[in-house]
Design a protein around this motif. Sequence first.
Motif, short mmCIF file in Angstrom:
data_model
loop_
_atom_site.label_atom_id
_atom_site.label_comp_id
_atom_site.label_asym_id
_atom_site.label_seq_id
_atom_site.Cartn_x
_atom_site.Cartn_y
_atom_site.Cartn_z
N ALA A 175 10.59 -54.21 -17.50
CA ALA A 175 9.79 -54.22 -18.80
C ALA A 175 10.60 -54.84 -19.89
CB ALA A 175 9.34 -52.77 -18.82
N THR A 214 5.29 -56.07 -18.08
CA THR A 214 5.85 -55.20 -16.96
C THR A 214 5.77 -55.92 -15.63
OG1 THR A 214 5.68 -53.20 -18.46
CG2 THR A 214 6.28 -52.93 -16.00
N THR A 223 6.05 -55.08 -11.86
CA THR A 223 6.50 -53.83 -10.76
C THR A 223 6.36 -54.32 -9.42
OG1 THR A 223 5.63 -52.09 -12.38
CG2 THR A 223 5.70 -51.33 -10.28
#
Length: 104
Positions: free
Chosen positions: A35, A57, A59
Amino acid sequence: MKNKNVKSKSSLEFSSAGSICCACSGANLPVSINAYGAEASLQLSDKFILGGWAGYTNTRILASNGSGINRGSLDIWNWAVTLAFPDLGKKGNLAVLWLAWNLM
């Protein structure tokens, strides 16, 4: 009402590589999260402050562990603009307008 499938942040395990185990699905999946963000605030006058932030961000679910949740990644962008009005109406007041958005 508390969601029984979501563990509190204090129950997450952090590793030195920056990865965590995803507890949200109950599948205990290895996840990597990176992030980044920036924020700024500028007082343009005694009665007006302009501010905001932007963030990104990334992920990734690193393994499915037979949970039925596939490996994959998700990119999330977020941003906000804030307008603050100190002492609006009388001394000590603070009015704030805030506009924010997440893009996945």
